[in-house]
Write a protein that holds these residues in place. Structure first.
Motif, PDB file in Angstrom:
ATOM      1  N   PRO A 181      46.991  36.329  38.411  1.00  0.00           N
ATOM      2  CA  PRO A 181      47.417  35.451  39.148  1.00  0.00           C
ATOM      3  C   PRO A 181      46.096  35.087  40.089  1.00  0.00           C
ATOM      4  N   LEU A 182      46.245  33.731  40.509  1.00  0.00           N
ATOM      5  CA  LEU A 182      45.398  33.483  41.852  1.00  0.00           C
ATOM      6  C   LEU A 182      45.329  34.176  43.085  1.00  0.00           C
ATOM      7  N   GLU A 183      46.702  34.463  43.345  1.00  0.00           N
ATOM      8  CA  GLU A 183      46.889  34.913  44.619  1.00  0.00           C
ATOM      9  C   GLU A 183      45.975  36.090  45.116  1.00  0.00           C
ATOM     10  N   ASN A 184      45.478  36.839  44.238  1.00  0.00           N
ATOM     11  CA  ASN A 184      44.537  38.021  44.742  1.00  0.00           C
ATOM     12  C   ASN A 184      43.329  37.905  44.340  1.00  0.00           C
ATOM     13  N   ALA A 219      44.186  32.491  36.628  1.00  0.00           N
ATOM     14  CA  ALA A 219      44.862  31.112  36.488  1.00  0.00           C
ATOM     15  C   ALA A 219      46.109  31.131  36.920  1.00  0.00           C
ATOM     16  N   GLU A 220      46.849  29.832  37.145  1.00  0.00           N
ATOM     17  CA  GLU A 220      48.145  29.551  37.246  1.00  0.00           C
ATOM     18  C   GLU A 220      48.411  28.381  36.715  1.00  0.00           C
ATOM     19  N   PRO A 221      49.195  28.208  35.744  1.00  0.00           N
ATOM     20  CA  PRO A 221      49.973  29.363  35.279  1.00  0.00           C
ATOM     21  C   PRO A 221      49.402  30.341  34.331  1.00  0.00           C
ATOM     22  N   GLU A 222      49.901  31.281  34.107  1.00  0.00           N
ATOM     23  CA  GLU A 222      49.270  32.492  33.180  1.00  0.00           C
ATOM     24  C   GLU A 222      48.926  31.934  31.821  1.00  0.00           C
ATOM     25  N   ALA A 231      38.949  43.703  40.694  1.00  0.00           N
ATOM     26  CA  ALA A 231      39.945  43.382  39.605  1.00  0.00           C
ATOM     27  C   ALA A 231      39.110  43.013  38.308  1.00  0.00           C
ATOM     28  N   GLY A 232      39.777  42.950  37.299  1.00  0.00           N
ATOM     29  CA  GLY A 232      39.376  42.486  36.044  1.00  0.00           C
ATOM     30  C   GLY A 232      38.910  43.754  35.095  1.00  0.00           C
ATOM     31  N   ALA A 282      41.008  27.790  35.073  1.00  0.00           N
ATOM     32  CA  ALA A 282      40.788  29.117  35.414  1.00  0.00           C
ATOM     33  C   ALA A 282      39.765  29.396  36.380  1.00  0.00           C
ATOM     34  N   THR A 283      39.751  30.223  37.386  1.00  0.00           N
ATOM     35  CA  THR A 283      38.606  30.784  38.169  1.00  0.00           C
ATOM     36  C   THR A 283      37.942  32.217  37.365  1.00  0.00           C
ATOM     37  N   VAL A 284      36.777  32.098  37.336  1.00  0.00           N
ATOM     38  CA  VAL A 284      36.109  33.114  36.416  1.00  0.00           C
ATOM     39  C   VAL A 284      35.326  33.758  37.428  1.00  0.00           C
ATOM     40  N   PHE A 285      35.197  35.081  37.577  1.00  0.00           N
ATOM     41  CA  PHE A 285      34.240  35.992  38.449  1.00  0.00           C
ATOM     42  C   PHE A 285      33.657  36.928  37.573  1.00  0.00           C
ATOM     43  N   VAL A 286      32.357  36.650  37.415  1.00  0.00           N
ATOM     44  CA  VAL A 286      31.324  37.865  36.474  1.00  0.00           C
ATOM     45  C   VAL A 286      30.291  38.157  37.666  1.00  0.00           C
ATOM     46  N   GLU A 287      30.499  39.654  37.364  1.00  0.00           N
ATOM     47  CA  GLU A 287      29.422  40.556  38.115  1.00  0.00           C
ATOM     48  C   GLU A 287      28.594  41.399  37.032  1.00  0.00           C
TER      49      GLU A 287
END
Length: 150
Positions: A60-63, A139-142, A69-70, A94-99
């Protein structure tokens, strides 16, 4: 000459109907998303996967502020990583975070991608001796996603 008062409500209702018709659905067919994910995984099964792949449910986007996370792909030995290709299902965003963690530190990148089932490349900067890659897709919705680290 004055127009009848009933014209204004009709015009307002038509405007509302046309305005809402352009809105995306607030749900994703998860059975179709699962079938799509299975077909992508099968299609990629024989391909050179580079460093590794991951897939699954979006969060979810809320966090979105939670950088811990991930999914983490840990490499047995440091190796060069240059790009993460992410694709998702459902027609939303979708919001994607890559580290990328390297022997000298870590660098992250965050961006939005369209869930149009096509691969979207996120370039990793200065990740020549990568030891691990964290991927978080929200992403919202899942929906479902597939990521390939190269």
């Amino acid at each position: 000459m004055r127009r009848p008062a009933r014209v204004i409500p009709i015009v307002c209702l038509l405007g509302l109907a046309f305005g809402l018709s352009g809105c995306a659905s607030d749900t994703v067919d998860l059975a179709a998303a699962d079938a799509w994910l299975a077909s992508v995984a099968a299609e990629q099964a024989g391909a050179d996967v580079g460093i590794g792949t991951t897939s699954g449910h979006t969060m979810p986007l809320e966090n979105s502020g939670d950088r811990s996370a991930g999914v983490i792909l840990t490499l047995a030995e440091p190796a060069p990583a240059s790009v993460v290709e992410v694709r998702c299902f459902g027609g939303h965003t979708a919001t994607v975070f890559v580290e990328a963690s390297t022997t000298s530190g870590s660098r992250g990148v965050e961006t939005s991608v369209d869930c149009d089932e096509k691969p979207h490349a996120l370039e990793l900067v200065d990740a020549t001796r990568t030891t691990a890659v964290r991927i978080a897709v929200r992403a919202e919705p899942e929906t479902r996603y597939y990521a390939d680290v190269r």
